[in-house]
Design a protein around this motif. Structure first.
Motif, PDB file in Angstrom:
ATOM      1  N   THR A   2       1.908  -4.906  -3.892  1.00  0.00           N
ATOM      2  CA  THR A   2       2.216  -3.482  -3.773  1.00  0.00           C
ATOM      3  C   THR A   2       1.313  -2.630  -4.643  1.00  0.00           C
ATOM      4  O   THR A   2       1.036  -2.968  -5.784  1.00  0.00           O
TER       5      THR A   2
ATOM      6  N   ALA B 135      -0.555  -8.362   4.042  1.00  0.00           N
ATOM      7  CA  ALA B 135      -0.418  -6.911   3.967  1.00  0.00           C
ATOM      8  C   ALA B 135      -0.241  -6.461   2.525  1.00  0.00           C
ATOM      9  O   ALA B 135       0.257  -7.202   1.682  1.00  0.00           O
TER      10      ALA B 135
ATOM     11  N   THR C  55      -2.294  -4.264   6.825  1.00  0.00           N
ATOM     12  CA  THR C  55      -2.759  -5.640   6.850  1.00  0.00           C
ATOM     13  C   THR C  55      -4.282  -5.689   6.750  1.00  0.00           C
ATOM     14  O   THR C  55      -4.982  -4.976   7.469  1.00  0.00           O
TER      15      THR C  55
ATOM     16  N   SER D  26       2.772  -0.222   4.919  1.00  0.00           N
ATOM     17  CA  SER D  26       2.052  -1.484   4.710  1.00  0.00           C
ATOM     18  C   SER D  26       0.826  -1.560   5.607  1.00  0.00           C
ATOM     19  O   SER D  26       0.875  -1.132   6.761  1.00  0.00           O
TER      20      SER D  26
ATOM     21  N   THR E 201       1.519  -3.306   0.459  1.00  0.00           N
ATOM     22  CA  THR E 201       2.444  -2.190   0.605  1.00  0.00           C
ATOM     23  C   THR E 201       2.011  -1.054  -0.317  1.00  0.00           C
ATOM     24  O   THR E 201       1.791  -1.271  -1.498  1.00  0.00           O
TER      25      THR E 201
ATOM     26  N   THR F 204       6.721   4.672   2.101  1.00  0.00           N
ATOM     27  CA  THR F 204       6.188   3.327   1.945  1.00  0.00           C
ATOM     28  C   THR F 204       5.495   2.918   3.243  1.00  0.00           C
ATOM     29  O   THR F 204       6.028   3.134   4.321  1.00  0.00           O
TER      30      THR F 204
END
Ligand code: CU
Length: 123
Positions: free
Chosen positions: A30, A51, A98, A96, A53, A94
């Motif tokens: 993250t 991924a 990849t 994400s 975040t 939020t």
């Protein structure tokens, strides 16, 4: 008494084990945004196909590939980030992304001076 000590010791060991991983292993990698910067780890290493975040805890940010508020194209970066307009984050948001292609990607916030991060993608 010996039994109590053993019970206490077991409890402590379990507590340490539970905390042992720290933030590094807690959930997906993250990048956390605070008022005017990234907080925590700003140099993430992930594997291709993983991924990252992006989490906005406060402040509004425009995130894209690049460095020091300037967009630069980074071949292989997620398309959403590899754009001069960037992604606008608002508090609580939020998202994400990849990363499929190995490489080193610079991430910047176009709003805040010095708000930079690096994502390294290994095979
Ligand atoms: Cu920002």
């Amino acid at each position: 008494m010996k039994r109590l000590a053993a019970t206490l010791l077991t409890g402590i060991v379990l507590m340490l084990a539970a905390c042992g991983g720290g933030s590094a292993s807690a959930g997906p990698p993250t990048l956390t945004m605070s008022g005017s910067n990234f907080t925590g780890n700003t140099s993430l290493t992930i594997k291709a196909g993983q991924a990252v975040t992006f989490k906005d805890e406060s402040g509004s940010h425009i995130i894209s590939t690049g460095h020091n508020q300037l967009y630069t194209a980074e071949t292989g970066a997620p398309a959403a980030l590899d754009t001069s307009t960037g992604v606008t984050f608002t508090p609580g948001m939020t998202q994400s992304y990849t990363f499929n292609t190995p490489g080193t990607y610079q991430i910047t916030c176009q709003v805040h001076s010095g708000m930079n991060a690096t994502i390294t993608v290994t095979k």
